[in-house]
Design an enzyme around this catalytic site. Sequence first.
Site, mmCIF file in Angstrom:
data_model
loop_
_atom_site.group_PDB
_atom_site.id
_atom_site.type_symbol
_atom_site.label_atom_id
_atom_site.label_comp_id
_atom_site.label_asym_id
_atom_site.label_seq_id
_atom_site.Cartn_x
_atom_site.Cartn_y
_atom_site.Cartn_z
ATOM 1 N N LYS A 35 26.808 87.601 -56.631
ATOM 2 C CA LYS A 35 25.452 87.106 -56.930
ATOM 3 C C LYS A 35 24.910 86.346 -55.723
ATOM 4 C CE LYS A 35 27.562 83.072 -59.111
ATOM 5 N NZ LYS A 35 27.771 82.316 -60.343
ATOM 6 N N ARG A 133 24.819 76.587 -71.373
ATOM 7 C CA ARG A 133 23.900 77.356 -70.517
ATOM 8 C C ARG A 133 23.511 78.622 -71.273
ATOM 9 N NH1 ARG A 133 25.549 78.635 -64.291
ATOM 10 N NH2 ARG A 133 27.035 80.028 -65.277
ATOM 11 N N HIS A 162 32.538 80.422 -69.710
ATOM 12 C CA HIS A 162 32.467 79.854 -68.357
ATOM 13 C C HIS A 162 32.753 78.360 -68.436
ATOM 14 C CE1 HIS A 162 31.431 79.950 -64.163
ATOM 15 N NE2 HIS A 162 30.382 79.180 -64.276
ATOM 16 N N ARG A 221 37.161 85.710 -62.449
ATOM 17 C CA ARG A 221 35.891 85.867 -61.732
ATOM 18 C C ARG A 221 35.758 84.806 -60.629
ATOM 19 N NH1 ARG A 221 34.029 84.970 -67.231
ATOM 20 N NH2 ARG A 221 33.118 83.048 -66.403
ATOM 21 N N TYR A 273 11.086 64.680 -34.189
ATOM 22 C CA TYR A 273 10.073 64.131 -35.104
ATOM 23 C C TYR A 273 10.518 62.803 -35.692
ATOM 24 C CZ TYR A 273 7.812 68.761 -35.477
ATOM 25 O OH TYR A 273 7.162 69.937 -35.237
ATOM 26 N N CYS A 321 14.488 70.025 -36.990
ATOM 27 C CA CYS A 321 13.133 70.578 -37.151
ATOM 28 C C CYS A 321 13.201 71.878 -37.960
ATOM 29 C CB CYS A 321 12.511 70.873 -35.786
ATOM 30 S SG CYS A 321 12.608 69.523 -34.600
ATOM 31 N N MET A 322 12.055 72.501 -38.174
ATOM 32 C CA MET A 322 12.033 73.739 -38.951
ATOM 33 C C MET A 322 12.839 74.849 -38.268
ATOM 34 S SD MET A 322 8.813 76.081 -40.148
ATOM 35 C CE MET A 322 7.993 74.828 -41.111
ATOM 36 N N ASP A 323 12.693 74.955 -36.942
ATOM 37 C CA ASP A 323 13.274 76.104 -36.231
ATOM 38 C C ASP A 323 14.281 75.707 -35.169
ATOM 39 O OD1 ASP A 323 11.165 77.639 -37.565
ATOM 40 O OD2 ASP A 323 9.867 76.580 -36.144
HETATM 41 C C1 LIG Z 1 29.116 81.960 -60.337
HETATM 42 C C2 LIG Z 1 29.976 82.333 -61.460
HETATM 43 C C3 LIG Z 1 31.349 82.514 -61.264
HETATM 44 C C4 LIG Z 1 32.050 82.181 -59.974
HETATM 45 O O1 LIG Z 1 32.184 80.780 -59.822
HETATM 46 P P1 LIG Z 1 32.993 80.171 -58.576
HETATM 47 O O2 LIG Z 1 32.997 78.715 -58.829
HETATM 48 O O3 LIG Z 1 32.216 80.551 -57.359
HETATM 49 O O4 LIG Z 1 34.331 80.786 -58.590
HETATM 50 C C5 LIG Z 1 32.090 82.996 -62.334
HETATM 51 N N1 LIG Z 1 31.501 83.260 -63.527
HETATM 52 C C6 LIG Z 1 30.186 83.063 -63.755
HETATM 53 C C7 LIG Z 1 29.616 83.361 -65.091
HETATM 54 C C8 LIG Z 1 29.379 82.589 -62.738
HETATM 55 O O5 LIG Z 1 28.077 82.388 -62.951
#
Ligand SMILES: *Cc1c(COP(=O)(O)O)cnc(C)c1O
Length: 411
Positions: A35, A133, A162, A221, A273, A321-323
Amino acid sequence: MRPTKAIIHLSSLEHNIAEIKKLLSRQTRLCVPVKADAYGHGAVQCSRKALESGADCLGIATVSEGVELRDAGIIAPVLLFSSPLGDEISEVVSRNLTPFVFEPFCIRLLEEEAARRGKTATVHLKVDTGMSRVGCRPEDAASLARLIVQCKHLKLGGMATHFAVSDSLENNDEVFTHEQFRRFTAAVAAVKREGVDPGICHCANSSATLRYPETHLDMVRPGIMVYGCYPGDYRKGAPVLAEKHPVNLEPVMDVVTQITAVKDIPLGTSVSYGRRWTSAASARIATLPIGYADGLRRRLSLTGFVVAVGDKHCPVRGTICMDQCMIDLTAAPDAAVGDKATVFGAKCRGAIFDAGALGELIGTIPYEILTSMSRRVPRIYRQFTAEGYPGDLEPRPDRRNLHPVWGHSRC
Ligand SMILES: *Cc1c(COP(=O)(O)O)cnc(C)c1O
């Protein structure tokens, strides 16, 4: 090309996956979250590498991220860590993305869309065990699972939850993680009692993969560890975590640039700045073409943030700065225009700060540092081979991903 680049070491990604796999039993599958453009590293390139390295499926946060993977020819299972809304429903079904579901309305829309297309759509039931969530209440899991299997065009491919504090070393947080896991396994048991096969059960993010092996279940995951960082808040114990659970992770992203200007300034000269830094003696200052619009957060100004020029430590001076930003060349007086500067990345490749330590300077986590690197910073992919680094890999041409699939039917 502008000298400011994010070098993505695909060999390190491969290495990290191999290290993570050492923590898993043979039956436990690996979902690699890609993601947010693979935490800023480039979703398509990292997905291909992850699949080549033995990932079983990919994890995304938005439908458009899944479309990008499918457009690139990636056919592996892709788990969407959210539920689709509106016109995303048809995209999820047509692109064979596997969404989380947790309420009847979305389940019904997916069933209708799959029926319209004459397909079977696989979904995973998401249970909210304490993150507040997305997800259903644990006590609703069994009835929702029953609803899913009663839909002729849906398949319950798995169940997930999660964790909220699996990275924390505090005792009450460990108790909370155990409680979340207990709620999840109870929900899975209730689904089984209902006579429904829950499919692939998964809950472990990076920190649970590392610290709670009992939570590995059928699949893990881990995201941030794949990209080479320890999970969680560095001030809240990531270094302790690294000590307790040594995994040999290598940061995948190095952000590098080159000096574009060098000037000597007398005592009492302000830099940048706001004139927030003034030299206390004469100094040599270099300018780097990287700023907050590249993702180098402005809050890093005046925090003790140090860039590497060669093996020398050069503190950033004044406001970013920005850049562009300015560094102090006192430690590297011979540095000249064109010399390389490493902003952050792997210590073994010359960086002083990694994304975690950089985040710590401004009270944030490595995830935010990595995902902040903007589109303006080109990602250059490098792959270590027997010959060493054969130059910079250009983004590879699209090719079909030939990784064996464990089936859209299963994820
Ligand atoms: C982002 C996410 C993960 C991974 O989390 P990490 O802390 O980067 O290992 C796993 N499961 C879900 C649902 C997530 O949103």
